[in-house]
Design a protein around this motif. Structure first.
Motif, PDB file in Angstrom:
ATOM      1  N   ALA A  97      28.943  47.432  54.594  1.00  0.00           N
ATOM      2  CA  ALA A  97      29.918  48.366  55.311  1.00  0.00           C
ATOM      3  C   ALA A  97      31.051  47.473  55.806  1.00  0.00           C
ATOM      4  CB  ALA A  97      29.218  48.929  56.422  1.00  0.00           C
ATOM      5  N   ALA A  98      30.736  46.193  56.271  1.00  0.00           N
ATOM      6  CA  ALA A  98      31.988  45.547  56.749  1.00  0.00           C
ATOM      7  C   ALA A  98      32.934  45.086  55.378  1.00  0.00           C
ATOM      8  CB  ALA A  98      31.532  44.366  57.324  1.00  0.00           C
ATOM      9  N   SER A  99      32.660  45.269  54.363  1.00  0.00           N
ATOM     10  CA  SER A  99      33.397  44.850  53.157  1.00  0.00           C
ATOM     11  C   SER A  99      33.395  43.236  53.238  1.00  0.00           C
ATOM     12  CB  SER A  99      34.590  45.387  53.108  1.00  0.00           C
ATOM     13  OG  SER A  99      34.778  46.757  53.449  1.00  0.00           O
ATOM     14  N   LYS A 100      32.483  42.588  53.494  1.00  0.00           N
ATOM     15  CA  LYS A 100      32.355  41.017  53.205  1.00  0.00           C
ATOM     16  C   LYS A 100      31.723  40.603  52.147  1.00  0.00           C
ATOM     17  CE  LYS A 100      32.303  40.033  58.408  1.00  0.00           C
ATOM     18  NZ  LYS A 100      31.658  39.346  59.473  1.00  0.00           N
ATOM     19  N   ASN A 101      30.661  41.118  51.542  1.00  0.00           N
ATOM     20  CA  ASN A 101      30.058  40.553  50.554  1.00  0.00           C
ATOM     21  C   ASN A 101      29.778  41.922  49.294  1.00  0.00           C
ATOM     22  OD1 ASN A 101      29.591  37.974  51.258  1.00  0.00           O
ATOM     23  ND2 ASN A 101      28.245  38.901  52.793  1.00  0.00           N
ATOM     24  N   LEU A 102      29.886  41.551  48.103  1.00  0.00           N
ATOM     25  CA  LEU A 102      29.660  42.293  47.051  1.00  0.00           C
ATOM     26  C   LEU A 102      28.516  42.079  46.327  1.00  0.00           C
ATOM     27  CD1 LEU A 102      30.276  41.248  43.948  1.00  0.00           C
ATOM     28  CD2 LEU A 102      32.524  41.473  44.894  1.00  0.00           C
ATOM     29  N   TYR A 103      27.839  42.963  45.836  1.00  0.00           N
ATOM     30  CA  TYR A 103      26.471  42.945  45.075  1.00  0.00           C
ATOM     31  C   TYR A 103      26.594  43.799  43.747  1.00  0.00           C
ATOM     32  CZ  TYR A 103      25.105  41.996  49.603  1.00  0.00           C
ATOM     33  OH  TYR A 103      24.852  41.236  50.848  1.00  0.00           O
ATOM     34  N   TYR A 104      26.579  43.118  42.679  1.00  0.00           N
ATOM     35  CA  TYR A 104      26.644  43.827  41.288  1.00  0.00           C
ATOM     36  C   TYR A 104      26.041  43.100  40.118  1.00  0.00           C
ATOM     37  CZ  TYR A 104      30.281  40.526  39.473  1.00  0.00           C
ATOM     38  OH  TYR A 104      30.907  39.409  38.947  1.00  0.00           O
ATOM     39  N   ASN A 146      35.829  41.010  37.385  1.00  0.00           N
ATOM     40  CA  ASN A 146      35.494  41.395  36.094  1.00  0.00           C
ATOM     41  C   ASN A 146      35.874  40.174  35.199  1.00  0.00           C
ATOM     42  OD1 ASN A 146      35.399  44.050  36.835  1.00  0.00           O
ATOM     43  ND2 ASN A 146      37.307  44.457  37.182  1.00  0.00           N
ATOM     44  N   GLY A 147      34.926  39.891  34.304  1.00  0.00           N
ATOM     45  CA  GLY A 147      34.939  38.913  33.245  1.00  0.00           C
ATOM     46  C   GLY A 147      35.217  39.600  31.929  1.00  0.00           C
ATOM     47  N   ARG A 148      34.885  38.671  30.974  1.00  0.00           N
ATOM     48  CA  ARG A 148      34.974  39.049  29.538  1.00  0.00           C
ATOM     49  C   ARG A 148      33.597  39.869  29.080  1.00  0.00           C
ATOM     50  NH1 ARG A 148      37.837  33.907  26.215  1.00  0.00           N
ATOM     51  NH2 ARG A 148      39.859  34.129  27.565  1.00  0.00           N
ATOM     52  N   GLY A 149      32.679  39.746  30.033  1.00  0.00           N
ATOM     53  CA  GLY A 149      31.383  40.539  29.376  1.00  0.00           C
ATOM     54  C   GLY A 149      31.656  41.988  30.051  1.00  0.00           C
ATOM     55  N   SER A 150      30.416  42.234  30.802  1.00  0.00           N
ATOM     56  CA  SER A 150      30.417  43.777  31.635  1.00  0.00           C
ATOM     57  C   SER A 150      29.713  43.593  32.711  1.00  0.00           C
ATOM     58  CB  SER A 150      29.293  44.565  30.653  1.00  0.00           C
ATOM     59  OG  SER A 150      29.754  44.939  29.191  1.00  0.00           O
ATOM     60  N   GLU A 151      30.535  44.562  33.782  1.00  0.00           N
ATOM     61  CA  GLU A 151      30.102  44.437  34.952  1.00  0.00           C
ATOM     62  C   GLU A 151      29.810  45.889  35.357  1.00  0.00           C
ATOM     63  OE1 GLU A 151      31.864  41.068  34.012  1.00  0.00           O
ATOM     64  OE2 GLU A 151      32.938  42.933  34.131  1.00  0.00           O
ATOM     65  N   TYR A 152      28.614  46.182  35.984  1.00  0.00           N
ATOM     66  CA  TYR A 152      28.276  47.238  36.531  1.00  0.00           C
ATOM     67  C   TYR A 152      27.807  47.495  37.906  1.00  0.00           C
ATOM     68  CZ  TYR A 152      27.379  47.521  31.342  1.00  0.00           C
ATOM     69  OH  TYR A 152      27.314  47.439  29.875  1.00  0.00           O
ATOM     70  N   TYR A 153      27.510  48.660  38.399  1.00  0.00           N
ATOM     71  CA  TYR A 153      26.623  48.826  39.627  1.00  0.00           C
ATOM     72  C   TYR A 153      27.280  48.090  40.825  1.00  0.00           C
ATOM     73  CZ  TYR A 153      23.404  50.447  36.133  1.00  0.00           C
ATOM     74  OH  TYR A 153      22.880  51.108  35.083  1.00  0.00           O
ATOM     75  N   PHE A 154      28.480  48.149  41.032  1.00  0.00           N
ATOM     76  CA  PHE A 154      29.304  47.413  42.346  1.00  0.00           C
ATOM     77  C   PHE A 154      28.697  48.137  43.489  1.00  0.00           C
ATOM     78  CE2 PHE A 154      32.782  47.165  45.363  1.00  0.00           C
ATOM     79  CZ  PHE A 154      33.215  45.973  45.137  1.00  0.00           C
ATOM     80  N   THR A 155      28.372  47.201  44.477  1.00  0.00           N
ATOM     81  CA  THR A 155      28.059  47.809  45.828  1.00  0.00           C
ATOM     82  C   THR A 155      28.472  46.720  46.878  1.00  0.00           C
ATOM     83  OG1 THR A 155      26.387  48.906  47.351  1.00  0.00           O
ATOM     84  CG2 THR A 155      25.651  46.994  45.954  1.00  0.00           C
ATOM     85  N   ILE A 156      28.838  47.279  48.009  1.00  0.00           N
ATOM     86  CA  ILE A 156      29.354  46.320  49.003  1.00  0.00           C
ATOM     87  C   ILE A 156      28.745  46.747  50.413  1.00  0.00           C
ATOM     88  CG2 ILE A 156      31.448  45.647  47.836  1.00  0.00           C
ATOM     89  CD1 ILE A 156      32.684  47.281  49.607  1.00  0.00           C
TER      90      ILE A 156
END
Length: 668
Positions: free
Chosen positions: A419-426, A407-417
């Protein structure tokens, strides 16, 4: 689909727990075994968050007789009775009560605080702050004062990255894997790209984009696109075919685990009940079926979008700005009935939802963890931030901000990772810019890890004065290379982190006032650490007892390395601090030979530190004084041993100090 963004209110709030239907029992033995294993791994302690059974039954609850009884108990100062009756009353709140009777939440918090139950008091204070529609500055200040001793004091992102760069100079400490990375031109375009969903079975990323234009007037046509992963690379994104994409706007999809069922949003279509509706399609015989609306039990006359499936795939969570919610947009859910139809949609309640906007939910494919984006929670780094909420004891627990590495000073949406919880996409936008959403990916940091539920807390104390010390705490996951955002130590010397049980860690605490504290530990359960170190007195040279050379030689011995490496780390962490090294011998032998030997030894140490830390040569000075500055008259061999020494004097930036002169040294 993107929600309609309203203006940001003055107060940025934190937030939330919640309710939802219990997951359906799995008939297959294998699935039950997996569920049991997952439950054991995800050890979440229920917090003090209350439950509200009437949220989806009544719009507004009122019992005048009960209110009079509460007022009577208050008037008689019968606080225990007042607290018990008020707690029962508040537990029956409908959605409208949270803003119409907000003062009851605050009063209940006060009564619990009077009774010494601070955790429950803060739970009701949080609810009052999240749902108050009046000026709450005084309430906010009071709540902040209660939270001060437990607040997370994250270092600024710039400082964190500087720490990472410094660590790269020392091979002992493996740096984290990386920071957020734009997914590139093969996926992102010059317009908004957002709403990713990743499917592990098919290794494909489906996302929304506004890159297409139609008609002579170039009307934006929002469609769903798919990019497939090959190894570590992504193939260029392509639009999904008909009948998924249509002349209308499609976006915000989610897939079942086997990749054969897709839920998504379609907007401004002739069959839509509202601005956007939820649809479903299945993959059969090599193509997607004609999408079907989820119907009026789920869709409303407003905006309904951004679906996500629970791990058992019997519950669907989504965002909606329909009338009757808590805020500008809320997270809602529906679940499958025995008939296979979806039940009437319900609100997730006042713990997750606030009077502001909650959007883009994502349910972890293995664990009971819900991620979502909000601008109404109490801890917020920018406009919209991403949070995670655990489900324990049948209720959603207080949401947790997943930290400044996401989370930065802008906006973060649509978080998805995955199943192994290794990488995130947002999707994220820069500060104060909403129309440049791009998709990003990077290794999932610790704060966002679903299994980061084991609590480590500690204090750092000066071993001499017994007073708390300040500094920056960094933790390195040596097994997985997972990043952990660094924090400042609180004024009382305390700090804490939530980490993954069963992993190996190195804790590093840095400050200009003492040498870096290093603590290695294997995490097996909740852990409390009490660490002690000695502050540096810049006016007194440091003498390390294990810095001893072989007679007549200036060769660095292996047993010196650990001490010299501490100095290396300190100089790397504090790039403006300089060092003066002074070598001394005893009085035996030729004075000229002793002076040269002491100088050679100081030079050898200087070269070791410069080489190990990759330091500029002008940061360290070395001198040899031979036997000219003894600490003691040499009567015994112990006196001579004390005089044979190397002194280290750290020099603060712009400090005007002379080369190492004699004085009592600190024993290390």
């Amino acid at each position: 689909m993107l929600p309609l963004i309203r203006p940001l209110f003055l107060l940025l709030l934190l937030g939330a727990l919640l309710a939802g239907p219990a997951a359906a029992q799995q008939p297959a033995l294998r699935q039950r075994a997996l569920t049991s294993k997952i439950t054991r791994q995800l050890r979440v302690r229920p917090d003090a968050t209350p439950d509200f059974v009437n949220v989806n039954r009544l719009a507004y609850f009122e019992d005048k007789k009960a209110l009079k009884a509460i007022q009577k108990a208050e008037k008689r100062k019968n606080w225990n009775a007042a607290r018990g009756m008020l707690e029962q009353y508040v537990a029956r709140f409908g959605i409208e009560n949270f803003y119409k009777n907000n003062q009851m939440l605050w009063r209940l918090g006060q009564l619990f605080e009077r009774a010494g139950n601070e955790e429950k008091a803060k739970a009701y204070y949080r609810l009052a702050l999240k749902h108050h529609r009046q000026d709450v500055r005084k309430i906010q200040l009071y709540y902040d004062s209660l939270e001060q001793k437990d607040a997370d004091l994250y270092v600024p992102l710039k400082t964190y990255y500087e720490i990472v760069e410094y660590r790269k100079n020392i091979a002992t400490f493996r740096p984290p894997k990386g920071v957020y990375t734009n997914m590139g031109d093969g996926i992102n375009s010059e317009v908004e790209d957002y709403g990713p969903t990743y499917n592990d079975e098919t290794s494909q990323l489906i996302f929304s984009s506004k890159r297409k234009r139609r008609g002579i007037h170039g009307i934006i046509d929002e469609d769903l696109y798919v990019a497939r992963r090959e190894g570590e690379s992504w193939l260029d994104a392509e639009p999904l075919p008909k009948p998924i994409n249509s002349p209308y706007n499609e976006g915000s999809a989610c897939l079942s685990k086997d990749g054969t069922t897709m839920y998504f949003s379609r907007c401004e279509c002739p069959t839509c009940h509202g601005n956007c509706d939820l649809f479903v399609s299945t993959f059969k015989n090599g193509q997607w079926t004609v999408p079907q609306s989820l119907g009026m039990n789920v869709n409303s006359s407003a905006w309904d979008s951004q679906p996500t499936l629970s791990r058992t795939e019997d519950t669907l969570y989504f965002a909606s700005d329909r009338i009757g919610g808590f805020g500008l947009s809320d997270i809602w859910f529906t679940y499958k009935l025995k008939s296979g139809q979806w039940a009437k949609a319900q609100n997730m309640g006042p713990i997750v939802n606030t009077r502001e906007s909650e959007v883009s939910p994502f349910y972890h494919p293995l664990y009971n963890v819900l991620y979502f984006s909000s601008r109404g929670q109490l801890l917020n780094f920018g406009d919209f931030d991403i949070y995670k909420a655990y489900r324990a004891a049948g209720r959603w627990q207080e949401p947790i901000n997943i930290g400044p590495l996401v989370n930065g000073r802008g906006s973060e949406y649509y978080f998805t990772i995955d199943a192994a919880s290794k990488n995130l996409y947002y999707a994220r936008s820069e500060e104060k810019q909403l129309k440049n959403l791009d998709l990003y990916s990077f290794p999932l940091p610790m704060e966002a890890q679903p299994l980061a539920t084991t609590h480590v807390e500690g204090t750092l104390i000066d071993s001499v004065t017994q007073k708390p010390l300040g500094g920056i705490v960094s933790i390195v996951d040596v097994d997985n290379g997972i990043e952990v955002a660094s924090k400042y130590i609180r004024p009382d010397g305390s700090f804490d982190f939530d980490l993954i049980d069963g992993s190996k860690y190195v804790m590093l605490i840095q400050s200009p006032d003492y040498f870096t504290v290093e603590k290695k530990f294997d995490l097996q359960a909740d852990t409390v650490l009490k660490l002690m170190t000695t502050s540096i007195d810049y006016n007194i040279p440091l003498i390390f007892r294990n810095i001893e050379f072989d007679p007549g030689k200036a060769t660095i011995r292996p047993e010196m390395h650990s001490t010299l490496d501490r100095i290396v780390v300190f100089l790397v962490d504090h790039p403006e601090t300089r060092l003066r090294i002074a070598g001394h011998t005893d009085a035996l032998g030729d004075p000229d030979v002793n002076e040269k030997l002491s100088g050679d030894r100081a030079d050898a140490i200087r070269k070791y530190i410069e080489t190990k830390g990759k330091l500029q040569p002008n940061r360290i000075e070395s001198f040899g004084y031979g036997s000219t500055e003894p600490l003691k008259d040499e009567v015994t061999e112990e006196d001579r041993r004390i005089n044979r020494r190397v002194e280290f004097r750290l020099i603060k930036p712009q400090a005007d100090q002379k080369p190492a002169d004699s004085g009592a040294g600190s024993g290390w």
